[in-house]
Design a protein around this motif. Structure first.
Motif, short mmCIF file in Angstrom:
data_model
loop_
_atom_site.label_atom_id
_atom_site.label_comp_id
_atom_site.label_asym_id
_atom_site.label_seq_id
_atom_site.Cartn_x
_atom_site.Cartn_y
_atom_site.Cartn_z
N ASN A 2 -108.80 21.08 -7.30
CA ASN A 2 -109.56 21.65 -8.39
C ASN A 2 -108.81 22.90 -8.85
N HIS A 3 -108.14 22.81 -9.99
CA HIS A 3 -107.36 23.92 -10.52
C HIS A 3 -108.03 24.41 -11.78
N LYS A 4 -108.32 25.72 -11.85
CA LYS A 4 -108.92 26.30 -13.04
C LYS A 4 -107.90 27.17 -13.75
N ILE A 5 -107.85 27.02 -15.05
CA ILE A 5 -106.93 27.78 -15.87
C ILE A 5 -107.77 28.46 -16.94
N ALA A 6 -107.73 29.77 -16.99
CA ALA A 6 -108.52 30.50 -17.97
C ALA A 6 -107.81 30.53 -19.31
N VAL A 7 -108.49 30.09 -20.35
CA VAL A 7 -108.00 30.17 -21.72
C VAL A 7 -109.14 30.80 -22.49
N MET A 8 -108.98 32.01 -22.89
CA MET A 8 -110.09 32.75 -23.50
C MET A 8 -110.61 32.07 -24.74
N PRO A 9 -111.90 31.89 -24.88
CA PRO A 9 -112.94 32.09 -23.87
C PRO A 9 -113.24 30.82 -23.07
N GLU A 10 -112.39 29.79 -23.17
CA GLU A 10 -112.67 28.53 -22.50
C GLU A 10 -112.09 28.50 -21.09
N ILE A 11 -112.68 27.65 -20.26
CA ILE A 11 -112.14 27.39 -18.93
C ILE A 11 -111.74 25.93 -18.88
N ILE A 12 -110.46 25.68 -18.55
CA ILE A 12 -109.94 24.33 -18.43
C ILE A 12 -109.79 24.03 -16.94
N LYS A 57 -104.91 7.30 -8.41
CA LYS A 57 -105.81 8.40 -8.76
C LYS A 57 -106.09 8.43 -10.25
N TRP A 58 -107.31 8.76 -10.58
CA TRP A 58 -107.69 9.10 -11.95
C TRP A 58 -107.92 10.60 -11.96
N PHE A 59 -107.33 11.27 -12.95
CA PHE A 59 -107.52 12.71 -13.11
C PHE A 59 -108.21 12.98 -14.44
N VAL A 60 -108.97 14.07 -14.48
CA VAL A 60 -109.64 14.47 -15.71
C VAL A 60 -109.36 15.94 -15.98
N ILE A 61 -109.43 16.28 -17.25
CA ILE A 61 -109.42 17.67 -17.68
C ILE A 61 -110.80 17.96 -18.25
N ARG A 62 -111.37 19.06 -17.80
CA ARG A 62 -112.66 19.51 -18.33
C ARG A 62 -112.44 20.81 -19.10
N LEU A 63 -113.06 20.89 -20.23
CA LEU A 63 -113.04 22.09 -21.05
C LEU A 63 -114.47 22.62 -21.06
N ASN A 64 -114.67 23.76 -20.41
CA ASN A 64 -116.01 24.32 -20.25
C ASN A 64 -116.98 23.30 -19.66
N ILE A 103 -104.13 20.54 -24.16
CA ILE A 103 -104.84 19.82 -23.10
C ILE A 103 -103.93 18.76 -22.47
N GLY A 104 -103.25 17.98 -23.28
CA GLY A 104 -102.38 16.92 -22.78
C GLY A 104 -101.25 17.48 -21.93
N ARG A 105 -100.69 18.59 -22.34
CA ARG A 105 -99.61 19.24 -21.59
C ARG A 105 -100.11 19.63 -20.20
N ILE A 106 -101.30 20.20 -20.13
CA ILE A 106 -101.86 20.60 -18.83
C ILE A 106 -102.13 19.36 -17.97
N LEU A 107 -102.68 18.32 -18.56
CA LEU A 107 -102.98 17.08 -17.84
C LEU A 107 -101.71 16.50 -17.21
N ILE A 108 -100.66 16.38 -18.00
CA ILE A 108 -99.40 15.81 -17.49
C ILE A 108 -98.78 16.74 -16.45
N LYS A 109 -98.75 18.04 -16.72
CA LYS A 109 -98.15 19.00 -15.78
C LYS A 109 -98.84 18.94 -14.43
N LYS A 110 -100.14 18.97 -14.41
CA LYS A 110 -100.89 18.96 -13.15
C LYS A 110 -100.77 17.62 -12.44
N THR A 111 -100.70 16.53 -13.21
CA THR A 111 -100.52 15.20 -12.61
C THR A 111 -99.15 15.11 -11.95
N LEU A 112 -98.13 15.66 -12.61
CA LEU A 112 -96.79 15.67 -12.03
C LEU A 112 -96.73 16.55 -10.78
N GLU A 113 -97.46 17.65 -10.78
CA GLU A 113 -97.51 18.50 -9.58
C GLU A 113 -98.12 17.72 -8.41
#
Length: 166
Positions: A2-12, A57-64, A103-113
């Motif tokens: 579970n990785h949280k990335i702060a993007v003002m004012p949203e949380i991804i 694995k299935w991964f998801v990105i949540r925005l807020n 969002i897509g960049r974060i999804l791919i980056k975290k999946t690659l990690e």
């Protein structure tokens, strides 16, 4: 995971999918392949198996807290790449209302990690021909178009290859 990335004012948030994510994943997949008819019961079984597996694995990105993107990562052993594993990223989709904002960049980056943490040496990303803007996006992330992929629908009535050669 579970990785949280702060993007003002949203949380991804990047997370492994849960069974409760299935309705949203289906909505996202319907944006990707609208003609596909999904059977909820079978998909629940598949997602349940995926949740238990380290290799599918299935991964998801949540925005807020709202699921806005997903992808599937399948890790497998390949003798040519030994001792490293190979992986395939498939079914990458960002909700059409949230595209082009990172969002897509974060999804791919975290999946690659995740893949790297699991000793994956090479990753193949699957995308269909009509998704030209997605292809450009993947190339910006250093994926290379290295060849053709072929699919054989084993459930197709029109496909007589297997029964003709049996």
């Amino acid at each position: 995971m579970n990785h949280k990335i702060a993007v003002m004012p949203e949380i991804i948030t990047f997370e492994e999918a849960r069974l409760t994510d299935l309705p949203t994943i289906i909505q996202l997949l319907n944006q990707l392949v609208p003609e596909q008819k999904n059977e909820l019961g079978l998909m629940l079984v598949d997602l349940s198996e995926s949740i238990k597996s380290n290799y599918n694995k299935w991964f998801v990105i949540r925005l807020n807290g709202q699921t806005v993107a997903c992808c599937q990562l399948v890790i497998y052993r390949n003798l040519i790449r030994s001792p490293y594993k190979k992986a395939i990223i498939d079914s990458v989709i960002v909700d059409e209302n949230y595209q082009y904002i990172g969002i897509g960049r974060i999804l791919i980056k975290k999946t690659l990690e995740y893949a790297r943490e699991n000793n994956v040496g090479k990753v193949q990303l699957i995308s269909s021909y009509p998704r030209v803007s997605a292809h450009s996006f993947y190339e910006k992330l250093n994926f290379k178009n290295v060849g053709y992929g072929f699919i054989l629908d084993l459930n197709s009535v029109e496909n007589q290859f297997i029964s003709a050669t049996a």
